[in-house]
Design a protein around this motif. Structure first.
Motif, PDB file in Angstrom:
ATOM      1  N   ARG A 130      15.313   8.550   0.766  1.00  0.00           N
ATOM      2  CA  ARG A 130      14.904   7.202   1.108  1.00  0.00           C
ATOM      3  C   ARG A 130      14.506   7.107   2.577  1.00  0.00           C
ATOM      4  N   ILE A 131      13.684   6.098   2.868  1.00  0.00           N
ATOM      5  CA  ILE A 131      13.246   5.826   4.235  1.00  0.00           C
ATOM      6  C   ILE A 131      13.699   4.417   4.578  1.00  0.00           C
ATOM      7  N   ARG A 132      14.424   4.294   5.702  1.00  0.00           N
ATOM      8  CA  ARG A 132      14.929   2.986   6.123  1.00  0.00           C
ATOM      9  C   ARG A 132      14.488   2.684   7.555  1.00  0.00           C
ATOM     10  N   LEU A 133      14.362   1.403   7.850  1.00  0.00           N
ATOM     11  CA  LEU A 133      14.043   0.936   9.193  1.00  0.00           C
ATOM     12  C   LEU A 133      15.230   0.148   9.738  1.00  0.00           C
ATOM     13  N   ARG A 134      15.480   0.300  11.035  1.00  0.00           N
ATOM     14  CA  ARG A 134      16.484  -0.545  11.678  1.00  0.00           C
ATOM     15  C   ARG A 134      15.745  -1.688  12.367  1.00  0.00           C
ATOM     16  N   THR A 194       0.831  -1.200   0.000  1.00  0.00           N
ATOM     17  CA  THR A 194       0.000   0.000   0.000  1.00  0.00           C
ATOM     18  C   THR A 194       0.869   1.255   0.000  1.00  0.00           C
ATOM     19  N   LEU A 195       1.918   1.246   0.813  1.00  0.00           N
ATOM     20  CA  LEU A 195       2.829   2.384   0.888  1.00  0.00           C
ATOM     21  C   LEU A 195       3.492   2.633  -0.462  1.00  0.00           C
ATOM     22  N   LYS A 196       3.975   1.572  -1.109  1.00  0.00           N
ATOM     23  CA  LYS A 196       4.621   1.728  -2.413  1.00  0.00           C
ATOM     24  C   LYS A 196       3.648   2.246  -3.463  1.00  0.00           C
ATOM     25  N   ALA A 197       2.400   1.764  -3.386  1.00  0.00           N
ATOM     26  CA  ALA A 197       1.392   2.189  -4.358  1.00  0.00           C
ATOM     27  C   ALA A 197       1.086   3.677  -4.217  1.00  0.00           C
ATOM     28  N   ILE A 198       0.992   4.161  -2.975  1.00  0.00           N
ATOM     29  CA  ILE A 198       0.706   5.580  -2.753  1.00  0.00           C
ATOM     30  C   ILE A 198       1.856   6.443  -3.256  1.00  0.00           C
ATOM     31  N   ILE A 199       3.093   6.018  -2.966  1.00  0.00           N
ATOM     32  CA  ILE A 199       4.252   6.798  -3.395  1.00  0.00           C
ATOM     33  C   ILE A 199       4.366   6.808  -4.919  1.00  0.00           C
ATOM     34  N   ILE A 201      12.847   0.597   3.020  1.00  0.00           N
ATOM     35  CA  ILE A 201      11.485   0.149   2.753  1.00  0.00           C
ATOM     36  C   ILE A 201      10.868   0.860   1.563  1.00  0.00           C
ATOM     37  N   VAL A 202      11.287   2.106   1.318  1.00  0.00           N
ATOM     38  CA  VAL A 202      10.697   2.839   0.203  1.00  0.00           C
ATOM     39  C   VAL A 202      11.569   4.056  -0.104  1.00  0.00           C
ATOM     40  N   SER A 203      11.513   4.502  -1.358  1.00  0.00           N
ATOM     41  CA  SER A 203      12.245   5.709  -1.772  1.00  0.00           C
ATOM     42  C   SER A 203      11.262   6.699  -2.393  1.00  0.00           C
ATOM     43  N   PRO A 204      10.680   7.581  -1.590  1.00  0.00           N
ATOM     44  CA  PRO A 204       9.752   8.575  -2.151  1.00  0.00           C
ATOM     45  C   PRO A 204      10.494   9.525  -3.087  1.00  0.00           C
ATOM     46  N   PRO A 205       9.771  10.211  -3.973  1.00  0.00           N
ATOM     47  CA  PRO A 205      10.419  11.234  -4.801  1.00  0.00           C
ATOM     48  C   PRO A 205      11.126  12.255  -3.918  1.00  0.00           C
ATOM     49  N   LYS A 206      12.290  12.722  -4.353  1.00  0.00           N
ATOM     50  CA  LYS A 206      13.056  13.630  -3.515  1.00  0.00           C
ATOM     51  C   LYS A 206      12.278  14.903  -3.197  1.00  0.00           C
ATOM     52  N   ASN A 207      11.402  15.318  -4.124  1.00  0.00           N
ATOM     53  CA  ASN A 207      10.663  16.548  -3.871  1.00  0.00           C
ATOM     54  C   ASN A 207       9.588  16.394  -2.789  1.00  0.00           C
ATOM     55  N   MET A 208       9.437  15.165  -2.258  1.00  0.00           N
ATOM     56  CA  MET A 208       8.519  14.970  -1.138  1.00  0.00           C
ATOM     57  C   MET A 208       9.217  15.096   0.212  1.00  0.00           C
ATOM     58  N   ILE A 234       0.175  12.597   4.890  1.00  0.00           N
ATOM     59  CA  ILE A 234      -0.273  11.970   6.140  1.00  0.00           C
ATOM     60  C   ILE A 234      -0.340  10.456   5.976  1.00  0.00           C
ATOM     61  N   LYS A 235      -0.862   9.992   4.842  1.00  0.00           N
ATOM     62  CA  LYS A 235      -0.961   8.550   4.590  1.00  0.00           C
ATOM     63  C   LYS A 235       0.415   7.892   4.625  1.00  0.00           C
ATOM     64  N   ILE A 236       1.382   8.508   3.952  1.00  0.00           N
ATOM     65  CA  ILE A 236       2.714   7.906   3.862  1.00  0.00           C
ATOM     66  C   ILE A 236       3.353   7.813   5.241  1.00  0.00           C
ATOM     67  N   VAL A 237       3.313   8.891   6.027  1.00  0.00           N
ATOM     68  CA  VAL A 237       3.922   8.866   7.367  1.00  0.00           C
ATOM     69  C   VAL A 237       3.225   7.838   8.248  1.00  0.00           C
ATOM     70  N   ASN A 238       1.885   7.782   8.185  1.00  0.00           N
ATOM     71  CA  ASN A 238       1.148   6.805   8.992  1.00  0.00           C
ATOM     72  C   ASN A 238       1.503   5.373   8.610  1.00  0.00           C
ATOM     73  N   LEU A 239       1.626   5.121   7.313  1.00  0.00           N
ATOM     74  CA  LEU A 239       1.957   3.770   6.860  1.00  0.00           C
ATOM     75  C   LEU A 239       3.387   3.388   7.244  1.00  0.00           C
ATOM     76  N   VAL A 240       4.300   4.355   7.207  1.00  0.00           N
ATOM     77  CA  VAL A 240       5.674   4.085   7.643  1.00  0.00           C
ATOM     78  C   VAL A 240       5.684   3.710   9.127  1.00  0.00           C
ATOM     79  N   LEU A 241       4.911   4.428   9.933  1.00  0.00           N
ATOM     80  CA  LEU A 241       4.804   4.096  11.355  1.00  0.00           C
ATOM     81  C   LEU A 241       4.195   2.711  11.548  1.00  0.00           C
ATOM     82  N   LEU A 242       3.153   2.403  10.778  1.00  0.00           N
ATOM     83  CA  LEU A 242       2.521   1.087  10.863  1.00  0.00           C
ATOM     84  C   LEU A 242       3.513  -0.025  10.547  1.00  0.00           C
ATOM     85  N   GLU A 243       4.252   0.147   9.459  1.00  0.00           N
ATOM     86  CA  GLU A 243       5.189  -0.904   9.056  1.00  0.00           C
ATOM     87  C   GLU A 243       6.323  -1.052  10.065  1.00  0.00           C
ATOM     88  N   SER A 244       6.761   0.071  10.642  1.00  0.00           N
ATOM     89  CA  SER A 244       7.847  -0.002  11.618  1.00  0.00           C
ATOM     90  C   SER A 244       7.419  -0.754  12.868  1.00  0.00           C
TER      91      SER A 244
END
Length: 581
Positions: A220-224, A152-157, A232-239, A192-202
């Motif tokens: 890029r967004i990474r999880l430890r 879902t996160l990848k689809a939104i991005i 986990i995902v690489s949003p467009p840099k302009n985001m 808001i969707k992207i940040v919420n989904l990143v929190l969910l996945e983490s």
């Protein structure tokens, strides 16, 4: 004329849970205690907590549904991805006039409805169910392959990246100098969707950190997870500006300040998880990077039995923390699990008969019966000043988050010499080197020998997935890299294990982490060596030969042979010493 809201007791009577006479008895008790009616009814044994939850849901205007009797259409189920439904413990049941109705195990958890509204972009209404029925419905209905949180996160991005209105236009042309526009940007639905989904996945992956990293030409967004970073995902840099602004709004940072680092802390409830998040921003050459440290309070069950102690180390630690006074130090680099070990030790001795006070920076977990103090150096509340005040509070046991300087070390020693057990941490690579560190801080040798009881050095290594690990015989080169003793090399049955990867471990070969520990007990001979200012290798040589102390590398080798971890993890996290046999 306004309609009067039904009282909780009236609803419970209508539901046949209690009788009017029982309500009268509870009302009398409530007048005496001042407690909420729901708590009074449960404490009197007149109803269950679930009865109260359902009645409160009805009071809020939610309908009650019988999930086992409902046949939910597939197109309704597909409105919410399975991972999201399971995470929030909800089941979509129908859609009416653009409103999606979801059955909830906890109808009082209203933030769930807000989260789902943000994720789906439609109006959400809750319906009352219970944990057992929701769990059964999730298992029965979500049996087909569908989108995960990650999908879902990848689809939104991807959708945002292809949008005609780019975030570059929003971010660079009118927003840079206007805080109001930054706030507006952070409230874009897709952001808001992207940040919420990143929190969910983490939280779903039990990640310890989220990294928002910006470079010259990408973001890029990474999880430890289990100590290792994974993208986990690489949003467009302009985001980048939009997403970072959203995080800063969430934790009440100064959204317009992008020249200086900022720190903040927020508490969120994500699904059924209560999490604390420490947020730190860092201005870099190409924009602000953000790291979010996640502490899941509901997931943590800290116990000395689960840390990975070998039997002899565990017995040694338990003996030390059972002493009435003295200092017990846990050492290791940042991220090696020192604080977790201290919490586990405190849990072991946290009884009603003792008073425990901690001073921490930050307070990572809130534990019952502990008096915990947050260090605030900006107002002069340092470890040293706080420790002085703690000694006037009549504690039995004190935990100092970290001994950073001579002043703190001397006060901790003073506390131990006046009848207190003191637990603290230092940043050193091994247990013997801790002695050298204290001497380098100008702590007098006689004070160290009079107060220090033991030092525990530790590391965290990833544990192999037991479903897919592969056994193999190490070759000569690998034995040399590990520094295997001759007794090990001569064993024809020596076997180690490789990580392979399977669906159960997300094809990484590892699941979870465990500790490696090196326990140095300060006995009479160690005291003599300290007074003589002996080198760390002399202390280590004696401890290995006489105390039977195993170094971190030796502990790691044993766990390699047991199939708990891999050679790669041991080489990455432990050192081989010249005095090793």
């Amino acid at each position: 004329m306004a309609v009067r809201e039904k009282r909780l007791g009236d609803i419970l009577i209508e539901q046949g849970v209690i009788s009017p006479l029982e309500i009268d008895e509870a009302s009398q008790r409530q007048r005496l205690t001042g407690e909420m009616m729901g708590r009074v009814l449960v404490s009197m044994g007149l109803c269950e907590e679930q009865d109260i939850v359902e009645a409160l849901g009805i009071q809020m205007g939610m309908e009650r549904v019988d999930l086992p009797k409902l046949k939910v259409r597939d197109e309704i189920l597909r409105r919410i991805p399975p991972d999201v439904a399971r995470f929030y413990n909800i089941v979509p049941i129908r859609e009416q006039n653009g409103v999606l109705v979801v059955a909830m195990a906890d109808p009082l958890n209203l933030h769930v409805l807000d989260d789902i509204h943000q994720l789906l972009g439609c109006e959400i209404k809750g319906a009352i169910s219970n944990h057992a029925d929701v769990a059964a419905s999730l298992k029965a209905n979500y049996t087909y392959e569908s989108q995960s949180i990650h999908d879902t996160l990848k689809a939104i991005i991807e959708k945002v990246g292809n949008a005609e209105l780019s975030f570059e236009e929003l971010g660079q042309q009118k927003i840079i100098g206007d805080t109001d526009n930054l706030v507006e940007l952070s409230q874009e639905p897709e952001v808001i969707k992207i940040v919420n989904l990143v929190l969910l996945e983490s939280v779903q992956k039990h990640a310890s950190d989220i990294h928002f990293e910006i470079y010259e030409d990408h973001f890029r967004i990474r999880l430890r997870v289990d100590g290792a970073l994974e993208e986990i995902v690489s949003p467009p840099k302009n985001m980048a500006l939009a997403l970072v602004s959203r995080v800063k709004v969430m934790c009440n940072m100064d959204i317009g300040e992008r020249r200086l680092p900022q720190d903040a802390r927020i508490e969120l409830k994500v699904g059924d998880s209560e999490i604390d998040i420490r947020v730190a921003t860092l201005p870099t050459l190409f924009g602000e990077c953000v790291v979010m440290r996640i502490l899941d309070r509901t997931a943590v069950k800290i116990d000395v039995k689960t840390l990975g102690f070998s039997p002899d180390v565990r017995i040694g630690v338990e003996r030390v923390i059972a002493k009435p006074n003295g200092i017990f130090l846990v050492t290791g680099p940042t991220g090696s699990g020192k604080t977790t070990t201290l919490y586990a030790c405190l849990n072991e001795i946290n009884t009603a008969e003792v008073k425990i006070i901690t001073t921490e920076d930050p307070v990572e977990l809130q534990i019952e019966r502990l008096i915990q103090v947050q260090i605030k150096e900006e107002i002069g509340l340092t470890f040293a000043s706080c420790l002085r005040s703690i000694l006037r509070q009549d504690p039995d046991i004190i935990m100092v988050g970290e001994i950073r300087d001579l002043e703190t070390a001397e006060i901790a020693i003073e506390a131990s010499l006046t009848g207190h057990l003191v637990l603290s941490t230092l940043h050193t690579n091994s247990a013997p080197e801790t002695i050298m560190r204290l001497l380098d801080m100008d702590v007098e040798p006689f004070l160290i020998t009079a107060s220090l009881e033991a030092v525990l050095a530790q590391r965290l290594v990833r544990t192999l997935c037991r479903h897919c690990r592969e056994k193999y015989t190490p070759d000569q080169e690998e034995m040399d890299r590990l520094g295997l003793p001759e007794t090990w090399r001569a064993n024809p049955k020596l076997r180690f294990y490789h990580p392979k990867g399977c669906p159960g471990c997300d094809f990484k070969g590892y699941m979870g982490r465990t500790g490696l520990f090196e326990l140095l007990v300060v006995d009479e001979k160690i005291c003599e060596l300290i007074l003589d200012r002996a080198m760390s290798y002399e202390i280590r040589k004696y401890a290995r030969k006489v105390q039977g102390m195993r170094t971190l590398r030796e502990e790691g080798l044993i766990k390699c042979a047991q199939g708990i971890t891999s050679v790669e993890e041991i080489i990455a996290h432990t050192d081989k010493y010249d005095d090793d046999d």
